[in-house]
Write an enzyme that holds these catalytic residues in place. Structure first.
Site, PDB file in Angstrom:
ATOM      1  N   TYR A 188       0.633  -1.245   0.230  1.00 37.55           N
ATOM      2  CA  TYR A 188       0.458   0.317  -0.185  1.00 37.55           C
ATOM      3  C   TYR A 188       0.432   1.151   0.031  1.00 37.55           C
ATOM      4  CZ  TYR A 188      -3.969  -3.126   1.196  1.00 37.55           C
ATOM      5  OH  TYR A 188      -5.338  -4.218   0.830  1.00 37.55           O
TER       6      TYR A 188
ATOM      7  N   GLY B 185     -16.438  -0.689  -4.728  1.00 40.96           N
ATOM      8  CA  GLY B 185     -15.914   0.191  -5.234  1.00 40.96           C
ATOM      9  C   GLY B 185     -16.863   1.521  -4.867  1.00 40.96           C
TER      10      GLY B 185
END
Length: 330
Positions: free
Chosen positions: A53, A220
């Site tokens: 990340y 999403g």
């Protein structure tokens, strides 16, 4: 906040998991620290991250942000059940990594865990997760490497992410044969719109005492009231959400979903999270707030009780595939 056991372990974790993927790429460090403080104040004790990340040339940045937050003290580290992941290639984009700097070889696991511990400014990881299956590394080698880390006190529990059902079974059967605890959690894509995990992944997890941690619980943003936001604020969806809504059948399905929840006075994003909390085998969904307001909305979902009428309506709109083998056979 409500708590539950992580799979078959004695570890108690919050029913919401704070996802940190936005920390760095979309949320600055100061704001990220504020969100983590607010999450801890609300009783969320389960934080999830991954070594990759930060992405691109900033891989590892998110773990560094979390480590800087731990360094502030105030028992932050002691209060958090910390989960991170290993698998991805940690070479910056545009450069070539040396061999053995990714996936799940014993060499890379040893290297990756030490690098994560340094960035996170801690001496142990509560839940170390395999970010993906490694088709070339046998589970005998993987468990040998993890058993050493457990003995060293660097890792306490082991989980998986994006594993099919048969790999959960294979991993835990191998662990049992070797006398290891095995996988205790599985992170998978699971939400109202995407329910294929119900066919085999979730049943396998339940049979092996593996806690299910859904990622992308709003798919999403598709389940977060996207059409309503378009109408009210003129803010059009982008990316994969826009691509999905371009399909007339999907748009009609999402419109029906939003209409149902509006009828019952419910916010779509909160209802989608609350639905996941009713599902068998689910420990808690991962929420990835970019702002404090988004975090508060997720927290409200924990206390939200969906009526039988709403649950039936959601099932009608998003019926799911059904269990296997009946989903594809008789």
């Amino acid at each position: 906040m409500r708590y539950t056991q992580l799979g078959r372990t004695g570890l108690k974790v919050s029913r919401l998991v704070l996802g940190t993927m936005n920390f760095g790429p979309q949320t600055e460090e100061t704001d990220s620290h504020a969100i983590m403080d607010a999450a801890l104040d609300a009783g969320i004790n389960f934080f999830d991250t991954a070594n990759v990340y930060g992405w691109g040339e900033n891989k590892g940045r998110t773990e560094t942000i979390i480590g800087n937050w731990f360094a502030k003290g105030g028992e932050r580290r002691d209060k958090v059940v910390l989960a991170t992941k290993v698998y991805g290639n940690m070479a910056p984009d545009g450069t070539t990594a040396w061999p053995n700097h990714d996936k799940l070889s014993a060499v890379n696991i040893r290297r990756a865990v030490d690098a994560s511990l340094k960035r996170l400014q801690t001496d142990y990881i509560d839940l170390y997760q395999f970010h993906h299956i490694d088709r070339n590394t046998p589970f005998e080698e993987i468990w040998q490497a993890l058993d050493v880390l457990v003995q060293q006190g660097k890792v306490l529990y082991v989980g998986s992410s994006n594993f099919p059902g048969y790999k959960i079974a294979q991993a835990n059967e191998t662990a049992a044969r070797l006398g290891s605890l095995g996988l205790v959690s599985e992170q998978c894509l699971y939400n109202l719109f995407e329910r294929r995990a119900e066919m085999e992944v979730i049943p396998a997890a339940q049979d092996y005492g593996v806690g299910v941690i859904p990622w992308s619980p709003l798919h999403g943003g598709l389940l977060g009231g996207v059409i309503k936001k378009e109408v009210q604020g003129g803010r059009r969806a982008g990316g994969r959400t826009a691509d999905s809504l371009a399909d007339p059948a999907v748009r009609a399905q999402i419109q029906s979903y939003e209409d149902l929840l509006e009828k019952h006075g419910l916010e779509p994003g909160e209802a989608a999270l609350a639905w996941l909390l009713t599902r068998p085998g689910v420990t808690g969904p991962i929420v990835g707030p970019r702002t404090a307001e988004q975090l508060q909305s997720a927290i409200r979902a924990v206390e939200l009780e969906l009526s039988e009428e709403v649950l039936a309506g959601l099932e009608e709109i998003f019926p799911g595939p059904g269990p296997s083998p009946e989903a594809f056979a008789w």
